[in-house]
Design a protein around this motif. Structure first.
Motif, PDB file in Angstrom:
ATOM      1  N   PRO A 121       0.806  -1.221   0.000  1.00  0.00           N
ATOM      2  CA  PRO A 121       0.000   0.000   0.000  1.00  0.00           C
ATOM      3  C   PRO A 121       0.839   1.271   0.000  1.00  0.00           C
ATOM      4  N   SER A 122       1.566   1.498  -1.093  1.00  0.00           N
ATOM      5  CA  SER A 122       2.358   2.723  -1.233  1.00  0.00           C
ATOM      6  C   SER A 122       2.173   3.284  -2.632  1.00  0.00           C
ATOM      7  N   PRO A 123       2.073   4.606  -2.761  1.00  0.00           N
ATOM      8  CA  PRO A 123       1.956   5.221  -4.085  1.00  0.00           C
ATOM      9  C   PRO A 123       3.299   5.328  -4.799  1.00  0.00           C
ATOM     10  N   ASP A 124       4.394   4.976  -4.121  1.00  0.00           N
ATOM     11  CA  ASP A 124       5.737   5.110  -4.673  1.00  0.00           C
ATOM     12  C   ASP A 124       6.178   3.752  -5.225  1.00  0.00           C
ATOM     13  N   SER A 125       6.372   3.668  -6.536  1.00  0.00           N
ATOM     14  CA  SER A 125       6.718   2.387  -7.148  1.00  0.00           C
ATOM     15  C   SER A 125       8.051   1.856  -6.642  1.00  0.00           C
ATOM     16  N   GLN A 126       8.966   2.749  -6.232  1.00  0.00           N
ATOM     17  CA  GLN A 126      10.242   2.278  -5.693  1.00  0.00           C
ATOM     18  C   GLN A 126      10.030   1.555  -4.366  1.00  0.00           C
ATOM     19  N   VAL A 127       9.208   2.097  -3.517  1.00  0.00           N
ATOM     20  CA  VAL A 127       8.901   1.443  -2.245  1.00  0.00           C
ATOM     21  C   VAL A 127       8.197   0.110  -2.495  1.00  0.00           C
ATOM     22  N   VAL A 128       7.282   0.092  -3.459  1.00  0.00           N
ATOM     23  CA  VAL A 128       6.585  -1.147  -3.787  1.00  0.00           C
ATOM     24  C   VAL A 128       7.580  -2.228  -4.191  1.00  0.00           C
ATOM     25  N   GLN A 129       8.516  -1.891  -5.063  1.00  0.00           N
ATOM     26  CA  GLN A 129       9.493  -2.880  -5.504  1.00  0.00           C
ATOM     27  C   GLN A 129      10.411  -3.321  -4.366  1.00  0.00           C
ATOM     28  N   GLU A 130      10.789  -2.394  -3.512  1.00  0.00           N
ATOM     29  CA  GLU A 130      11.642  -2.766  -2.376  1.00  0.00           C
ATOM     30  C   GLU A 130      10.940  -3.764  -1.458  1.00  0.00           C
ATOM     31  N   LEU A 131       9.656  -3.579  -1.234  1.00  0.00           N
ATOM     32  CA  LEU A 131       8.934  -4.506  -0.373  1.00  0.00           C
ATOM     33  C   LEU A 131       8.542  -5.782  -1.112  1.00  0.00           C
ATOM     34  N   HIS A 132       8.495  -5.750  -2.430  1.00  0.00           N
ATOM     35  CA  HIS A 132       8.363  -6.993  -3.175  1.00  0.00           C
ATOM     36  C   HIS A 132       9.610  -7.866  -2.968  1.00  0.00           C
ATOM     37  N   LEU A 133      10.777  -7.239  -2.886  1.00  0.00           N
ATOM     38  CA  LEU A 133      12.002  -8.009  -2.631  1.00  0.00           C
ATOM     39  C   LEU A 133      11.974  -8.615  -1.232  1.00  0.00           C
ATOM     40  N   VAL A 134      11.523  -7.848  -0.244  1.00  0.00           N
ATOM     41  CA  VAL A 134      11.350  -8.406   1.100  1.00  0.00           C
ATOM     42  C   VAL A 134      10.397  -9.596   1.042  1.00  0.00           C
ATOM     43  N   SER A 135       9.308  -9.452   0.293  1.00  0.00           N
ATOM     44  CA  SER A 135       8.321 -10.530   0.163  1.00  0.00           C
ATOM     45  C   SER A 135       8.930 -11.767  -0.484  1.00  0.00           C
ATOM     46  N   THR A 136       9.792 -11.564  -1.466  1.00  0.00           N
ATOM     47  CA  THR A 136      10.480 -12.675  -2.117  1.00  0.00           C
ATOM     48  C   THR A 136      11.303 -13.468  -1.109  1.00  0.00           C
ATOM     49  N   HIS A 137      12.081 -12.770  -0.292  1.00  0.00           N
ATOM     50  CA  HIS A 137      12.904 -13.455   0.700  1.00  0.00           C
ATOM     51  C   HIS A 137      12.043 -14.159   1.741  1.00  0.00           C
ATOM     52  N   LEU A 138      10.970 -13.516   2.176  1.00  0.00           N
ATOM     53  CA  LEU A 138      10.091 -14.146   3.156  1.00  0.00           C
ATOM     54  C   LEU A 138       9.416 -15.386   2.582  1.00  0.00           C
ATOM     55  N   LEU A 139       8.940 -15.309   1.341  1.00  0.00           N
ATOM     56  CA  LEU A 139       8.291 -16.452   0.724  1.00  0.00           C
ATOM     57  C   LEU A 139       9.247 -17.641   0.656  1.00  0.00           C
ATOM     58  N   CYS A 140      10.484 -17.389   0.246  1.00  0.00           N
ATOM     59  CA  CYS A 140      11.465 -18.469   0.174  1.00  0.00           C
ATOM     60  C   CYS A 140      11.770 -19.028   1.560  1.00  0.00           C
ATOM     61  N   GLU A 141      11.836 -18.157   2.553  1.00  0.00           N
ATOM     62  CA  GLU A 141      12.070 -18.615   3.926  1.00  0.00           C
ATOM     63  C   GLU A 141      10.939 -19.529   4.388  1.00  0.00           C
ATOM     64  N   TYR A 142       9.705 -19.142   4.100  1.00  0.00           N
ATOM     65  CA  TYR A 142       8.555 -19.976   4.491  1.00  0.00           C
ATOM     66  C   TYR A 142       8.540 -21.304   3.721  1.00  0.00           C
ATOM     67  N   VAL A 143       8.947 -21.291   2.467  1.00  0.00           N
ATOM     68  CA  VAL A 143       9.040 -22.540   1.709  1.00  0.00           C
ATOM     69  C   VAL A 143      10.030 -23.484   2.388  1.00  0.00           C
ATOM     70  N   ASP A 144      11.199 -22.977   2.732  1.00  0.00           N
ATOM     71  CA  ASP A 144      12.207 -23.820   3.362  1.00  0.00           C
ATOM     72  C   ASP A 144      11.731 -24.361   4.711  1.00  0.00           C
ATOM     73  N   GLN A 145      10.980 -23.554   5.454  1.00  0.00           N
ATOM     74  CA  GLN A 145      10.458 -24.018   6.742  1.00  0.00           C
ATOM     75  C   GLN A 145       9.411 -25.113   6.558  1.00  0.00           C
ATOM     76  N   ALA A 146       8.624 -25.015   5.486  1.00  0.00           N
ATOM     77  CA  ALA A 146       7.518 -25.954   5.289  1.00  0.00           C
ATOM     78  C   ALA A 146       7.950 -27.255   4.642  1.00  0.00           C
ATOM     79  N   LEU A 147       9.056 -27.276   3.921  1.00  0.00           N
ATOM     80  CA  LEU A 147       9.446 -28.470   3.172  1.00  0.00           C
ATOM     81  C   LEU A 147       9.573 -29.724   4.043  1.00  0.00           C
ATOM     82  N   PRO A 148      10.221 -29.680   5.215  1.00  0.00           N
ATOM     83  CA  PRO A 148      10.306 -30.908   6.020  1.00  0.00           C
ATOM     84  C   PRO A 148       8.930 -31.441   6.420  1.00  0.00           C
ATOM     85  N   LEU A 149       7.976 -30.549   6.680  1.00  0.00           N
ATOM     86  CA  LEU A 149       6.635 -30.978   7.053  1.00  0.00           C
ATOM     87  C   LEU A 149       5.922 -31.638   5.886  1.00  0.00           C
TER      88      LEU A 149
END
Length: 241
Positions: free
Chosen positions: A162-190
């Motif tokens: 929720p930001s009108p600044d496309s640079q901020v949006v992209q920066e938080l998309h990168l955070v989301s990318t890292h978080l998604l991968c972290e959650y994938v790695d946590q879920a794989l053993p289960l």
């Protein structure tokens, strides 16, 4: 009043978005579990974006095919813009609006996942890919800027920064990318311990809303699909990517 420096202004915009972003990012744990289930059972993640979002799409697939932190088996993930010969051939022969959709038809299988990244949510080639994913039986997710936007309406679930600044949006998309991968790695053993023939993936929502339905949105409200997920909305616009 002292005028903010360029650095301070940028960081202020980023800081102002972090709290509402955190509420959006809570869905990533469920996404990670669902993606881990899909990949561990031979499914595939397809990712696409334009410009800076293309770079972020390729970053995500690199973390999955390679690794985020600890070593593990490679996971099947394809950045659709990265195969330049196919991309330019499809654009030349079928039009730029088809550069991702045709690859979705080629590489996607029912119950695979397509993740589309866009600051604006209006890019024609991403909208065409989302329509194709639905027709092919793929689940479709999106990282976007503020909702409502056309891409969010087409996808089964959306993380909308929720930001009108496309640079901020992209920066938080990168955070989301890292978080998604972290959650994938946590879920794989289960998910490896669960029965292979189970008919329901962990965290899987019921069937998505029909193609003719639209998400209900409002300023600062939520977009809800029949899939049971919610996409919290923000205000403001962004430059297309």
């Amino acid at each position: 009043m002292t005028q903010l420096s360029t650095l301070d202004a940028h960081l202020s915009g980023l800081a102002a978005t972090l709290l509402p972003y955190r509420r959006q990012a809570e869905r990533l744990a469920d996404w990670g579990t669902e993606l881990a289930w899909t990949l561990a059972r031979g499914g595939r993640l397809l990712v696409a974006g334009n410009g800076g979002s293309a770079a972020e799409a390729q970053h995500l697939t690199a973390e999955l095919v390679g690794k985020l932190r600890d070593d593990r088996e490679p996971l099947s993930a394809i950045a659709l813009h990265a195969e330049t010969s196919a991309l330019t051939a499809i654009g030349n022969d079928y039009g730029y609006h088809e550069v991702f959709a045709r690859q979705v038809r080629a590489h996607g299988r029912p119950d695979d996942i397509l993740l589309l990244m866009s600051t604006s949510g209006t890019s024609t080639n991403l909208l065409t890919a989302a329509h194709t994913a639905r027709d092919t039986g793929l689940r479709c997710w999106a990282f976007t800027g503020p909702t409502p936007n056309p891409l969010a309406e087409l996808c089964h679930d959306v993380l909308a920064v929720p930001s009108p600044d496309s640079q901020v949006v992209q920066e938080l998309h990168l955070v989301s990318t890292h978080l998604l991968c972290e959650y994938v790695d946590q879920a794989l053993p289960l998910v490896r311990q669960l029965p292979t023939m189970s008919t329901r993936r962990p965290g899987r929502r019921p069937s998505p809303r029909g193609a003719g339905e639209t998400a209900r949105t409002g300023t600062g409200g939520t977009a809800r699909s029949a899939a049971g997920g919610t996409a919290r909305t923000g205000t403001g616009g962004t430059a297309a990517s």
